[in-house]
Design a protein around this motif. Sequence first.
Motif, short mmCIF file in Angstrom:
data_model
loop_
_atom_site.label_atom_id
_atom_site.label_comp_id
_atom_site.label_asym_id
_atom_site.label_seq_id
_atom_site.Cartn_x
_atom_site.Cartn_y
_atom_site.Cartn_z
N PHE A 24 2.54 0.59 14.20
CA PHE A 24 2.92 0.52 13.44
C PHE A 24 3.56 0.38 12.28
O PHE A 24 5.04 -0.47 11.69
N THR A 25 4.74 1.73 13.05
CA THR A 25 6.13 2.27 12.67
C THR A 25 7.78 1.23 13.23
O THR A 25 8.11 0.86 12.39
N LEU B 284 0.17 -1.28 0.19
CA LEU B 284 0.27 -0.14 0.10
C LEU B 284 0.82 1.21 -0.24
O LEU B 284 0.33 2.40 -0.79
N LEU B 285 1.89 1.54 0.31
CA LEU B 285 2.98 1.87 0.96
C LEU B 285 3.77 2.89 -0.74
O LEU B 285 3.84 3.55 -1.28
N ALA B 286 3.80 1.62 -1.38
CA ALA B 286 4.31 2.04 -2.91
C ALA B 286 3.52 2.10 -3.56
O ALA B 286 3.80 3.03 -4.74
N GLN C 172 -3.88 5.67 7.54
CA GLN C 172 -5.00 5.33 6.76
C GLN C 172 -4.44 3.73 5.98
O GLN C 172 -5.72 2.78 6.99
N ILE C 173 -3.58 3.14 6.12
CA ILE C 173 -2.46 2.06 5.95
C ILE C 173 -2.10 1.29 7.28
O ILE C 173 -2.47 0.04 7.29
N CYS D 279 -4.41 -2.31 7.34
CA CYS D 279 -3.73 -3.12 8.71
C CYS D 279 -3.91 -4.16 9.15
O CYS D 279 -2.74 -4.71 9.88
N GLY D 280 -4.53 -3.59 10.34
CA GLY D 280 -5.24 -4.33 11.89
C GLY D 280 -4.28 -3.40 13.34
O GLY D 280 -3.98 -4.47 13.88
N PHE D 281 -3.31 -2.38 12.36
CA PHE D 281 -2.04 -1.83 13.84
C PHE D 281 -2.95 -0.69 13.87
O PHE D 281 -4.45 0.07 13.76
#
Length: 294
Positions: free
Chosen positions: A271-272, A248-250, A258-259, A263-265
């Motif tokens: 997430f980071t 999704l980032l790419a 949002q990502i 992705c469930g984080f």
Amino acid sequence: MGYPIIQPSPSSTMPRKPKGGYQSPFTRHGLRLGDAPRLGFTTFTIHECGYLPHGSDWNHPAVLSPFWRLYRNGASGCHVRFGKENFPLQPDRLLLIPDATPFDCVCETRAPHLWLHFTPLQTTSAFPRRPIVLPLTPLLGALVESLIAARTAADSPLTRQHLYHHAAALLHSAFARLEIPIAPEAPERLDQILRFLHSQLAGDLSNAVLARRAIMGESVFIRWFKQHTGLTPALYVQQARARHAAQLLALTDRTIEQIAADCGFPNRFYFTRVFRRHFTSGPAEYRRRQVRAG
């Protein structure tokens, strides 16, 4: 203005079910390919096809992407550096680079440059994460020329359709020359769990939820899952979420927040931390490093 209502003629009847045999796609003489995904046969999502007849300043350090790449140069002068190895881009070969493979793009002189960015739709995790050199056979060479012709044609919906089919033909022919590792046959219940897991990455994928879906006790489920995948359910879920986030980032313009949610984080901070554990950089830096020019 509404659509006209077409009334059936008095003599019209419901179509009859065709009679006769040959309703099955299988015969006594053919070879069934229902288990092709397990045997390593794949189809592809093709993200981009590019061709620069005069090349470009193709120098990009520390490339790491969540999709595969195919390269072919029409002249010498550029190479891919993988660790201490160099892989020259030359007219007599194709170079395939699996996802999650770190490499550097190095170019001393400009050269005609063809590329495909794509994702195999079946798992290919058994591939070693390193560049793969394929000699350019007459068939592959003809497919490369057809792809270049389709890419350089005037853009239209029809030419894009042709471009997709030429790109898919090249990828299938290239993969047909690989010795694709055959995945061990997995229990049907595990296939169902993995399909559910990958379709619900934003949801609750705790051990308890997955164990209930597998109709097992939690401790039994954890041992059973690790026996077949080599990973605990929690680590498998974490890796699947991180890999999906990298895609999704790419490939999208969604915000990092949002990502993370998709992705469930629970938040950007967590997430980071998880993303850095799997990709050696945070999501913002990872997105900045993605190479647009191929």
